[in-house]
Design a protein around this motif. Structure first.
Motif, mmCIF file in Angstrom:
data_model
loop_
_atom_site.group_PDB
_atom_site.id
_atom_site.type_symbol
_atom_site.label_atom_id
_atom_site.label_comp_id
_atom_site.label_asym_id
_atom_site.label_seq_id
_atom_site.Cartn_x
_atom_site.Cartn_y
_atom_site.Cartn_z
ATOM 1 N N CYS A 289 0.851 -1.193 0.000
ATOM 2 C CA CYS A 289 0.000 0.000 0.000
ATOM 3 C C CYS A 289 0.886 1.242 0.000
ATOM 4 C CB CYS A 289 -0.925 -0.002 1.214
ATOM 5 S SG CYS A 289 -2.032 1.427 1.297
ATOM 6 N N ALA A 290 0.963 1.909 -1.130
ATOM 7 C CA ALA A 290 1.835 3.080 -1.267
ATOM 8 C C ALA A 290 1.443 4.166 -0.272
ATOM 9 C CB ALA A 290 1.748 3.625 -2.690
ATOM 10 N N GLY A 291 2.434 4.695 0.428
ATOM 11 C CA GLY A 291 2.198 5.777 1.368
ATOM 12 C C GLY A 291 1.804 5.327 2.757
ATOM 13 N N PHE A 292 1.582 4.021 2.936
ATOM 14 C CA PHE A 292 1.201 3.517 4.256
ATOM 15 C C PHE A 292 2.407 2.860 4.912
ATOM 16 C CE2 PHE A 292 -0.555 0.105 7.003
ATOM 17 C CZ PHE A 292 -1.242 0.912 7.901
ATOM 18 N N PRO A 293 2.753 3.249 6.134
ATOM 19 C CA PRO A 293 3.928 2.672 6.800
ATOM 20 C C PRO A 293 3.756 1.162 7.004
ATOM 21 C CG PRO A 293 3.164 4.650 7.944
ATOM 22 C CD PRO A 293 2.102 4.292 6.953
ATOM 23 N N PRO A 294 4.608 0.346 6.423
ATOM 24 C CA PRO A 294 4.454 -1.109 6.563
ATOM 25 C C PRO A 294 4.521 -1.538 8.025
ATOM 26 C CG PRO A 294 6.019 -0.585 4.821
ATOM 27 C CD PRO A 294 5.749 0.700 5.559
ATOM 28 N N PRO A 295 3.570 -2.340 8.476
ATOM 29 C CA PRO A 295 3.624 -2.829 9.856
ATOM 30 C C PRO A 295 4.753 -3.835 10.030
ATOM 31 C CG PRO A 295 1.783 -3.820 8.683
ATOM 32 C CD PRO A 295 2.357 -2.782 7.777
ATOM 33 N N PRO A 296 5.306 -3.932 11.239
ATOM 34 C CA PRO A 296 6.383 -4.897 11.481
ATOM 35 C C PRO A 296 5.873 -6.329 11.408
ATOM 36 C CG PRO A 296 5.673 -3.893 13.539
ATOM 37 C CD PRO A 296 4.970 -3.152 12.446
ATOM 38 N N ALA A 297 6.789 -7.240 11.160
ATOM 39 C CA ALA A 297 6.417 -8.648 11.005
ATOM 40 C C ALA A 297 5.739 -9.199 12.250
ATOM 41 C CB ALA A 297 7.661 -9.469 10.664
ATOM 42 N N ARG A 298 6.080 -8.682 13.439
ATOM 43 C CA ARG A 298 5.482 -9.210 14.670
ATOM 44 C C ARG A 298 3.968 -9.016 14.695
ATOM 45 N NH1 ARG A 298 4.131 -5.132 18.177
ATOM 46 N NH2 ARG A 298 5.052 -3.081 17.740
ATOM 47 N N LEU A 299 3.453 -8.034 13.923
ATOM 48 C CA LEU A 299 2.014 -7.780 13.877
ATOM 49 C C LEU A 299 1.323 -8.510 12.725
ATOM 50 C CD1 LEU A 299 1.939 -3.948 14.669
ATOM 51 C CD2 LEU A 299 1.360 -5.841 16.208
ATOM 52 N N CYS A 300 2.088 -9.234 11.938
ATOM 53 C CA CYS A 300 1.519 -9.909 10.765
ATOM 54 C C CYS A 300 1.919 -11.381 10.738
ATOM 55 C CB CYS A 300 1.975 -9.212 9.487
ATOM 56 S SG CYS A 300 1.626 -7.441 9.446
ATOM 57 N N PRO A 301 1.592 -12.145 11.782
ATOM 58 C CA PRO A 301 1.952 -13.564 11.788
ATOM 59 C C PRO A 301 1.212 -14.307 10.679
ATOM 60 C CG PRO A 301 0.412 -13.092 13.561
ATOM 61 C CD PRO A 301 0.808 -11.764 12.975
ATOM 62 N N PRO A 302 1.751 -15.430 10.227
ATOM 63 C CA PRO A 302 1.167 -16.136 9.075
ATOM 64 C C PRO A 302 -0.290 -16.541 9.251
ATOM 65 C CG PRO A 302 3.354 -16.987 9.569
ATOM 66 C CD PRO A 302 2.996 -16.058 10.691
ATOM 67 N N HIS A 303 -0.726 -16.789 10.497
ATOM 68 C CA HIS A 303 -2.096 -17.274 10.688
ATOM 69 C C HIS A 303 -3.109 -16.159 10.933
ATOM 70 C CE1 HIS A 303 -0.381 -16.869 14.702
ATOM 71 N NE2 HIS A 303 -1.601 -16.889 15.213
ATOM 72 N N ASP A 304 -2.673 -14.892 10.965
ATOM 73 C CA ASP A 304 -3.613 -13.777 11.179
ATOM 74 C C ASP A 304 -4.091 -13.284 9.813
ATOM 75 O OD1 ASP A 304 -5.166 -11.839 12.284
ATOM 76 O OD2 ASP A 304 -3.562 -10.806 13.354
ATOM 77 N N HIS A 305 -5.024 -14.022 9.242
ATOM 78 C CA HIS A 305 -5.515 -13.746 7.887
ATOM 79 C C HIS A 305 -6.627 -12.694 7.957
ATOM 80 C CE1 HIS A 305 -3.423 -17.451 6.649
ATOM 81 N NE2 HIS A 305 -3.977 -18.022 7.708
ATOM 82 N N HIS A 306 -6.272 -11.449 7.732
ATOM 83 C CA HIS A 306 -7.258 -10.369 7.802
ATOM 84 C C HIS A 306 -7.070 -9.386 6.652
ATOM 85 C CE1 HIS A 306 -8.519 -11.547 11.863
ATOM 86 N NE2 HIS A 306 -9.483 -10.663 11.746
ATOM 87 N N TRP A 307 -8.192 -8.787 6.271
ATOM 88 C CA TRP A 307 -8.212 -7.729 5.265
ATOM 89 C C TRP A 307 -8.367 -6.360 5.933
ATOM 90 C CZ3 TRP A 307 -7.387 -8.861 0.273
ATOM 91 C CH2 TRP A 307 -7.809 -10.085 -0.256
ATOM 92 N N VAL A 308 -7.799 -5.335 5.322
ATOM 93 C CA VAL A 308 -8.208 -3.949 5.558
ATOM 94 C C VAL A 308 -8.449 -3.336 4.185
ATOM 95 C CG1 VAL A 308 -6.979 -3.678 7.739
ATOM 96 C CG2 VAL A 308 -5.836 -3.072 5.607
ATOM 97 N N ALA A 309 -9.405 -2.423 4.110
ATOM 98 C CA ALA A 309 -9.749 -1.848 2.804
ATOM 99 C C ALA A 309 -10.117 -0.383 2.939
ATOM 100 C CB ALA A 309 -10.906 -2.618 2.167
ATOM 101 N N ARG A 310 -9.809 0.362 1.885
ATOM 102 C CA ARG A 310 -10.306 1.726 1.730
ATOM 103 C C ARG A 310 -11.077 1.747 0.418
ATOM 104 N NH1 ARG A 310 -4.292 4.234 0.635
ATOM 105 N NH2 ARG A 310 -3.979 3.322 -1.443
ATOM 106 N N ALA A 311 -12.229 2.357 0.435
ATOM 107 C CA ALA A 311 -13.075 2.378 -0.756
ATOM 108 C C ALA A 311 -13.643 3.777 -0.928
ATOM 109 C CB ALA A 311 -14.199 1.355 -0.623
ATOM 110 N N ARG A 312 -13.829 4.153 -2.160
ATOM 111 C CA ARG A 312 -14.351 5.490 -2.457
ATOM 112 C C ARG A 312 -15.579 5.366 -3.343
ATOM 113 N NH1 ARG A 312 -10.736 10.759 -3.154
ATOM 114 N NH2 ARG A 312 -10.306 9.965 -1.080
ATOM 115 N N LEU A 313 -16.547 6.237 -3.074
ATOM 116 C CA LEU A 313 -17.759 6.273 -3.879
ATOM 117 C C LEU A 313 -17.568 7.286 -4.999
ATOM 118 C CD1 LEU A 313 -20.640 5.073 -3.987
ATOM 119 C CD2 LEU A 313 -21.407 7.072 -2.697
ATOM 120 N N ALA A 314 -17.629 6.803 -6.231
ATOM 121 C CA ALA A 314 -17.396 7.682 -7.386
ATOM 122 C C ALA A 314 -18.563 8.645 -7.584
ATOM 123 C CB ALA A 314 -17.198 6.838 -8.633
#
Length: 297
Positions: free
Chosen positions: A272-297
């Motif tokens: 995600c361009a411009g977003f500070p990458p989270p450290p690996a400790r916060l992204c373990p392999p089994h924490d399968h989650h989405w985050v999304a930003r969406a815009r209404l045209a």
């Protein structure tokens, strides 16, 4: 005179039991929001904190700390809670920098952004959650009441009730003005048809250029054996995880939004361009989650 039959009595008993179970489930989900406050407080206290939330500690009560300890002992992770909060902070700041002056936080629970982000008085910050939830938060955040500079409006409502958009408008929300919508930590507890209705209500209440910030478990979260004990724990306490999506961005796109969605591991890899990458400790392999930003045209 008609006398009640045994079948009538059994039906009434079953209906009463179902009502009690539903009420207990609602209370369990309400409690979960303060568990996430404990997790945010823990992160804030780290010397290498990825998220700054100095007010979360005020929401960290002995009961919520005990519940958080139990959830983590059962295999729960902290990454999705911390990363989605930082993602929401960054995107909310971006929206305000672009001139948006309305924010609506759905299922606001223990969200502290109205207090901690230094939002100016011109910002109208609407919070919606189940009756009693926001009042409990306000009482605990009393010591930092002076940090609340924006115009905050709280509304006790059940998002499963289709009347909340009209109540929001009556409380001052302007559908003709752009809005940043935040739906954080809610989706594990709803069914797909409920999420579909929620997205439709948000779209109907939004002006073009509005932003929707949302997170959800990936379907792989439920299939990963590493999460089995945690899922069983959440079900045992009446707040079972239900919803998983294999393509959150695609879902939002099919419902009228232009969306960018990322898994935690994609964010950690700098996707995600411009977003500070989270450290690996916060992204373990089994924490399968989405985050999304969406815009209404």
């Amino acid at each position: 005179m008609t006398h009640p039959t045994r079948r009538d009595a059994e039906s009434e008993t079953a209906a009463a039991s179902q009502t009690v179970r539903a009420a207990e489930a609602v209370e369990a989900v309400k409690e979960t929001s303060f568990i996430t406050a404990v997790i945010r407080a823990m992160e804030n206290d780290r010397p290498d904190a990825y998220l700054s939330d100095p007010h979360a500690a005020l929401l960290s009560t002995p009961r919520s700390r005990r519940m958080a300890d139990e959830a983590l002992a059962a295999g729960g992770t902290t990454g999705s809670v911390i990363v989605r909060a930082r993602f929401g902070d960054e995107e909310l700041r971006r929206g305000i920098a672009e001139g948006i002056t309305q924010v609506v936080c759905l299922a606001a629970g223990s969200d502290t952004r109205a207090w901690r982000l230094g939002l100016p008085p011109a910002i109208r910050f609407f919070e919606i959650d189940l009756p009693g939830q926001l009042e409990a938060k306000e009482a605990l955040l009393g010591p930092v009441e002076d940090r609340l500079a924006c115009h905050r409006v709280s509304l006790g409502a059940d998002l499963r009730d289709g009347t909340w958009p009209e109540r929001l408008r009556a409380a001052g929300h302007d559908r003709a003005a752009r809005t940043v919508w935040i739906v954080e930590g809610l989706l594990p507890y709803v069914r797909i048809e409920q999420f579909t209705r929620l997205v439709a209500h948000v779209r109907e209440s939004s002006a073009p250029g509005s932003t929707l910030l949302v997170d959800a478990p990936h379907t792989e979260f439920y299939a990963d054996p590493a999460n089995a004990r945690f899922l069983a724990f959440m079900e045992s306490r009446g707040s079972a995880f239900r919803l998983g999506l294999d393509d959150l961005g695609g879902f939002l796109g099919r419902h009228g939004w232009q969306a960018d969605a990322y898994t935690l591991r994609q964010l950690s890899a700098g996707a995600c361009a411009g977003f500070p990458p989270p450290p690996a400790r916060l992204c373990p392999p089994h924490d399968h989650h989405w985050v999304a930003r969406a815009r209404l045209a």
